[in-house]
Enzyme design. Structure first.
Site, PDB file in Angstrom:
ATOM      1  N   PRO A  55       0.825  -1.208   0.000  1.00 18.77           N
ATOM      2  CA  PRO A  55       0.000   0.000   0.000  1.00 18.77           C
ATOM      3  C   PRO A  55       0.868   1.270   0.000  1.00 18.77           C
ATOM      4  O   PRO A  55       0.823   2.090   0.921  1.00 18.77           O
ATOM      5  CB  PRO A  55      -0.812  -0.140   1.288  1.00 18.77           C
ATOM      6  CG  PRO A  55       0.109  -0.881   2.211  1.00 18.77           C
ATOM      7  CD  PRO A  55       0.862  -1.845   1.320  1.00 18.77           C
ATOM      8  N   CYS A  56       1.635   1.440  -1.051  1.00 17.24           N
ATOM      9  CA  CYS A  56       2.580   2.556  -1.149  1.00 17.24           C
ATOM     10  C   CYS A  56       1.886   3.907  -1.101  1.00 17.24           C
ATOM     11  O   CYS A  56       2.496   4.901  -0.704  1.00 17.24           O
ATOM     12  CB  CYS A  56       3.396   2.449  -2.437  1.00 17.24           C
ATOM     13  SG  CYS A  56       4.396   0.956  -2.519  1.00 17.24           S
TER      14      CYS A  56
END
Length: 102
Positions: A55-56
């Protein structure tokens, strides 16, 4: 057994950020044991393999500013309920992850 490299540590921290929360590059660097390496965290984040499905989008700078040139980041955060201040930055007071695992 050898210690994991910095990239691997960063990946493991980012993997734990829950939906609706964000963490700064600097906080990730500190959690990884290298508090002066926030720019390195940014470089690591810009090269995360898609196959890791991290989940950058939940990683922002110290003011809550989004990654330059990544138009989808805001939409992804908004889908998770993250709110923004009038200047377009994430409301860090409401959405900073107070990690307990590291």
């Amino acid at each position: 057994m050898s210690e994991p490299d910095f990239d691997t540590i960063v990946y493991s921290i980012v993997r734990e950020i829950p939906a609706g929360k964000v963490v700064t590059y600097g906080r990730i660097a500190a959690l990884a044991g290298k508090p002066q390496w926030s720019r390195k965290v940014g470089r690591v984040m810009s090269h995360v393999p898609d196959s890791l499905k991290l989940p950058c989008h939940r990683v922002v700078n110290s003011q809550g500013r989004l990654a330059p040139g990544w138009q989808e980041q805001r939409a992804l955060l908004e889908e998770e309920g993250v709110t923004f201040r009038s200047n377009g930055y994430v409301d860090l007071k409401k959405h900073t992850w107070q990690e307990v695992l590291f």
